[in-house]
Write a protein that holds these residues in place. Structure first.
Motif, PDB file in Angstrom:
ATOM      1  N   ASP A 149       0.829  -1.209   0.000  1.00 24.81           N
ATOM      2  CA  ASP A 149       0.000   0.000   0.000  1.00 24.81           C
ATOM      3  C   ASP A 149       0.857   1.250   0.000  1.00 24.81           C
ATOM      4  N   LEU A 150       1.960   1.228   0.803  1.00 24.00           N
ATOM      5  CA  LEU A 150       2.843   2.390   0.839  1.00 24.00           C
ATOM      6  C   LEU A 150       3.511   2.621  -0.516  1.00 24.00           C
ATOM      7  N   GLU A 151       3.983   1.535  -1.152  1.00 23.09           N
ATOM      8  CA  GLU A 151       4.600   1.707  -2.471  1.00 23.09           C
ATOM      9  C   GLU A 151       3.592   2.263  -3.472  1.00 23.09           C
ATOM     10  N   ARG A 152       2.371   1.706  -3.406  1.00 23.54           N
ATOM     11  CA  ARG A 152       1.344   2.213  -4.321  1.00 23.54           C
ATOM     12  C   ARG A 152       1.048   3.681  -4.047  1.00 23.54           C
ATOM     13  N   ARG A 153       0.939   4.026  -2.739  1.00 20.11           N
ATOM     14  CA  ARG A 153       0.657   5.431  -2.407  1.00 20.11           C
ATOM     15  C   ARG A 153       1.828   6.332  -2.773  1.00 20.11           C
ATOM     16  N   GLU A 154       3.079   5.824  -2.589  1.00 17.61           N
ATOM     17  CA  GLU A 154       4.246   6.629  -2.948  1.00 17.61           C
ATOM     18  C   GLU A 154       4.274   6.878  -4.452  1.00 17.61           C
ATOM     19  N   LYS A 155       3.948   5.805  -5.191  1.00 18.57           N
ATOM     20  CA  LYS A 155       3.904   5.979  -6.645  1.00 18.57           C
ATOM     21  C   LYS A 155       2.819   6.968  -7.034  1.00 18.57           C
ATOM     22  N   GLN A 156       1.678   6.857  -6.393  1.00 20.74           N
ATOM     23  CA  GLN A 156       0.599   7.798  -6.665  1.00 20.74           C
ATOM     24  C   GLN A 156       1.000   9.222  -6.293  1.00 20.74           C
ATOM     25  N   MET A 157       1.714   9.362  -5.154  1.00 20.77           N
ATOM     26  CA  MET A 157       2.159  10.697  -4.745  1.00 20.77           C
ATOM     27  C   MET A 157       3.156  11.284  -5.735  1.00 20.77           C
ATOM     28  N   ALA A 158       4.100  10.432  -6.246  1.00 20.03           N
ATOM     29  CA  ALA A 158       5.049  10.930  -7.243  1.00 20.03           C
ATOM     30  C   ALA A 158       4.317  11.382  -8.506  1.00 20.03           C
TER      31      ALA A 158
END
Length: 934
Positions: free
Chosen positions: A666-675
């Motif tokens: 979830d964090l990787e997905r959210r980080e990717k979404q944030m980028a």
């Protein structure tokens, strides 16, 4: 016939509704479903407060009710709106009722709002009440078994349960040592209610991983309350393998069968808690509803509730524990038994727990046909009895005076029954762990051997034999019920021993093998049974086959045991010599020194000393071995605790790892979404900045243009204001002139009204107004009459339709009757035709006979006259017509009669050419015409 007290009715009363929109085209219906059975109310009018006034009921027994309550089975009420024309129904909303709230006490109705209601402007609700009633109807099935009906009044004396209060209580009689349930004059039987806590498994799952399993001073025990008596089991310290003996707590109850079953049906479940100090680690609920089953005959059988029940942790602990699979659920084995007391036991305080020692008198057992209390308890009693027979230590008794033995006088003695047999069980294979025959020392093969894949090796020193005394029935029961478990271990010098797998040997095969005779050392004849087999070695988790074990088992029955008391020694060999009287004789110089009595006595003394030293050494070695075994057992226990903790933490860590993996993903997905969102934000910022600069320039330019436009408009407005002021002065002058003219016209109009009031047209206008009002009232009445006429016309149309249906039905009935009469007429006509035809045939036959007779007479006359008369002239003519002419005339009359009859039937309009009677007449006409032509 007495009522079935364990049969109940769940009655749901649907009284009325509220806040429903009015719709005369629709009707409302409520459908209730419970446990796959559906009941429905009759359709009612779809109005604001529909009146249902219906009771829906389901029949079930108390055990099924308890199971539904545990499973939280709901009662779902669904409300439908039914179209009166198309009969299509649509769901309006539903209500879910909790079965656990149903009580036997009548409660006030309450309003339940419809969930997922179709009518969103209002909130429709239904007025409902629920009640649990006893089913007092007979046991014969009836078609309306789901409808709640009152039972008819019974003739004769009332039932025993009808004379009892609604809530029964158990009263302790201290001086008599029992509880009494019900009135004293109705209680004549004595019952025993027993609760046995037999075993427990997976108790460590109730402890959080942060708590130590083997904390100092921590004791665990089971607690429950039996008829207001607090019962606790013997404390134990190890949760991984709970070591406690099955304990049975019993209370004596004086009552009758019907009263006691009614009392048990009112009791809640038996709550059993696993406690540590004053804290409850988990609990389970054992239902007593099966004990109140009227189908169990307590005269000859015992009612039993037994099984392995899951322990549920408290809410505060359950929130910290992960979800467990079914094979890791903590359970406790409980057996609850209700039986009639056969033999009057000793008086003791009810509810007091009996000590677990085997020396205490056993309670009276139920008959052979009754239910067993618990397999664990029976096995424990059997093992105790077998250990008592095989060598359990008793009281220390000194040796008799004058007896000399090689065994220490402190050796214990064990008494053996007179009917016990001497058995010898031998085994050839590998075994590791606790012996099947009660010895605490492990029996292992030695030395270890190397086992390779797809190879077979022999295990050294794999033969062991056990001599023991037991009753034949005990031996057979034990061999049939308890398997022999063989463990295969891996030994390595670099690490500790590891368990590879286990093999379970069913000794029942040995009992079914062929017996061969054998001679015992005492001279008695016995028998021997031998069984050879190959069994798989299976791992624990997961269950996989890793090897095969070949074994040979032998059982020898050496007959009855001669000795009634056996002295048990710590030495591996037990020898006993009888004391012989020592007759001292004078020293004979001729006798050698070694042959003297003193020398033999000294030699025996030395031998006795050496033997005592050997015994002492053996005792020391055995003590050392027992200490080493205790240390090894403690090490294995702690190792099992650590292994269980590791497994439990591994399960928790796996759950946490899954959660962590999910969180990381979830964090990787959210980080990717944030980028991606940051890049999109930067792009939007650039676009907004450029758009802002462009907008700023456009605003400045538009501001300049607007300023110029406003200046021009201001000049125009000032010029317009000047013109408006001039126009205003002119208009004010016109208003003054108009007011003067208005006053003049008003005076003229007042004069005109005064003139008009004295004219007859004014009165006519008043009458016209009154007539107009009457016209409006008459039109309103006409409209109402028209509506009534339309309504009556509709009713008259329905009546005409109904009359038309009645006429059609009457016409159909008339046609049916007419067809029936036609059929009867046709049958009569056919019979008439047959009769008439028969008469015509008879008449034709008569005419033919007459003609034949006449011909014969003429022939006779011709014969008498001779040939001369025949040649002299023509034959004299007969009086009357010729026979052929007579036949033709008869055929013509018959044909004319058939034609006339056919034409008459066709002219009536009832028959057609396709009818059977007309076809029959046509056939007869054709036959008559054919005969006529012939």
């Amino acid at each position: 016939m007495a009522a079935k007290t364990d049969q109940l009715l769940i009655v749901v009363s649907i009284l009325e509704g509220r806040h429903f929109p009015k719709n005369p085209r629709l009707s409302l219906m409520v459908q209730a479903s419970f446990d796959g059975e559906q009941l429905a109310t009759d359709p009612v009018e779809h109005r604001e407060q529909p009146q249902f006034s219906t009771e829906l009921a389901w029949e079930l027994d108390r055990r099924t009710l308890h199971q539904h309550r545990l499973q939280r089975t709901p009662i779902k009420l669904q409300c439908f709106a039914i179209d009166s024309v198309s009969r299509r129904r649509e769901s309006v909303g539903y209500i879910v009722l909790d079965l656990r709230s149903v009580q036997e006490v009548k409660q006030e109705p309450r309003w339940y709002p419809l969930l997922s209601s179709k009518y969103t402007k209002q909130r429709p609700a239904l007025l409902l009440s629920m009640l649990l009633e006893k089913d007092t109807k007979p046991s014969e099935p009836s078609p309306d078994r789901f409808k709640a009906k009152k039972a008819p009044p019974r003739q004769g004396s009332p039932a025993v349960t009808d004379l009892l209060p609604e809530q029964l209580e158990a009263t302790l009689i201290p001086d008599q040592g029992y509880h009494q349930v019900g009135p004293a004059d109705l209680c004549s039987d004595m019952f025993v209610l027993s609760v046995t806590v037999a075993f427990a498994t997976k108790l460590e799952q109730l402890i959080p991983s942060t708590m130590k399993l083997s904390a100092e001073g921590s004791e665990f025990f089971f607690y429950y309350s039996l008829l207001s008596n607090d019962i606790t089991s013997e404390p134990f310290h190890n949760l991984l393998s709970p070591d406690f003996e099955p304990e049975r707590a019993s209370v004596r109850i004086r009552s009758s069968k019907q009263i006691l079953q009614a009392f048990l049906s009112q009791q809640p479940g038996l709550e059993i808690h696993l406690c540590c100090g004053n804290h409850s680690l988990g609990s389970t609920d054992v239902s007593l509803s099966a004990l109140s089953n009227v189908s169990v005959d307590l005269e000859t059988k015992a009612a039993t509730v037994e099984g392995a029940f899951i322990l549920v942790p408290p809410k505060r602990i359950k929130q910290t524990l992960p979800a467990l699979p079914a094979d890791l659920q903590p359970t406790v084995g409980v057996a609850v038994t209700l039986r009639r007391e056969e033999v009057k036991p000793q008086v003791h305080t009810p509810g007091k727990r009996k000590p677990p020692a085997s020396s205490s008198p056993a309670p009276p057992l139920p008959p052979a046909s009754s239910h067993t209390e618990s397999e664990a308890e029976s096995l424990l009693e059997e093992l105790r009895h077998r250990e008592d027979l095989a060598g359990e230590a008793g009281n220390v008794t000194p040796a008799a005076e004058g007896a000399a033995s090689s065994v220490s006088v402190s050796a214990p003695k064990v008494s053996i029954p007179s009917s016990a047999h001497h058995f010898c069980f031998s085994w050839t294979s590998a075994a590791s762990g606790t012996s099947f025959f009660g010895s605490a020392a492990p029996i292992m093969t030695n030395p270890p051997v190397e086992l390779q894949r797809n190879t077979e090796v022999s295990l050294p020193q794999s033969y062991c034999a056990f001599d023991f005394a037991a009753l034949p029935q005990q031996l057979q029961d034990t061999f049939l019920r308890v398997p022999l478990v063989v463990e295969v271990w891996h030994r390595d010098s670099t690490c500790r021993d590891q368990l590879i797998g286990r093999a379970s040997v069913q000794l029942s095969h040995l009992l079914r093998s062929e017996k061969s005779p054998v001679m015992a050392s005492t001279g008695e004849e016995g028998w021997r049974q031998t069984h050879q087999d190959r069994i798989p070695v299976v791992t624990s988790h997961p269950a996989e086959k890793v090897a095969e074990l070949s074994y040979v088992a032998t059982l020898e029955d050496l007959g009855l045991v001669r000795a009634r008391e056996v002295i048990v020694s710590d030495s591996s060999q037990v020898r006993q010599e009888c004391n012989k009287p020592a007759n001292l004789a004078p020293l004979d110089p001729t006798v050698a020194p070694r042959d003297t009595l003193e020398y033999r006595t000294a030699l025996e003394l030395e031998l006795w000393k050496e033997e005592q030293e050997d015994l002492f050494d053996d005792q020391l070695r055995k003590k050392e071995l027992s200490h080493m075994q205790a240390l090894a057992e403690e090490w294995r226990r702690r190792d099992r605790e650590r292994e269980a903790l590791v497994k439990k933490k591994e399960v928790e860590y796996n759950v946490l790892e899954e959660q962590l993996q999910k969180t990381l993903s979830d964090l990787e997905r959210r980080e990717k979404q944030m980028a991606e969102a940051e890049l999109e934000t930067q792009r939007l910022q650039r676009e907004l900045r450029a758009e802002h600069d462009l907008t700023q320039r456009e605003l400045q330019e538009s501001s300049r243009r607007l300023q110029q436009d406003f200046d021009h408009r201001a000049a125009l407005e000032r010029e317009r204001v000047r013109l408006m002021e001039e126009e205003r002065g002119r208009l004010l002058q016109q208003i003054a002139d108009g007011e003067s003219r208005y006053k003049q016209l008003e005076k003229e109009f007042q004069l005109y009204r005064e003139q008009q009031n004295v004219r007859p047209e004014f009165r006519l206008q008043s009458e016209i107004n009154l007539l107009t009002l009457e016209k409006v009232e008459l039109e309103r009445k006409l409209e109402s009459t028209t509506k009534s006429k339309l309504h009556y016309k509709q009713q008259w149309g329905r009546a005409l339709k109904e009359l038309a249906r009645f006429k059609q039905r009457e016409q159909e009935n008339a046609m049916t009757r007419l067809k029936k009469q036609q059929a009867e007429l046709e049958a009569m006509r056919l019979r008439y035709l047959a009769t008439e035809q028969k008469e015509a045939v008879q008449q034709d036959r008569q005419e033919l006979d007459d003609i034949r007779n006449e011909l014969n007479r003429l022939k006779q006359q011709e014969d008498r006259l001779g040939p001369t008369s025949s040649l002299s002239g023509p034959a004299p003519s007969l009086s009357g017509p010729a026979p052929s002419q007579t036949v033709n005339e008869s055929a013509d009359e018959h044909l004319a009669r058939l034609l006339e009859e056919r034409d008459t039937l066709l002219r009536t309009g009832v028959y057609t050419h396709e009818d059977r009677i007309i076809a029959e007449l046509n056939r007869q006409i054709q036959e008559a015409m054919r005969d006529r032509n012939l």
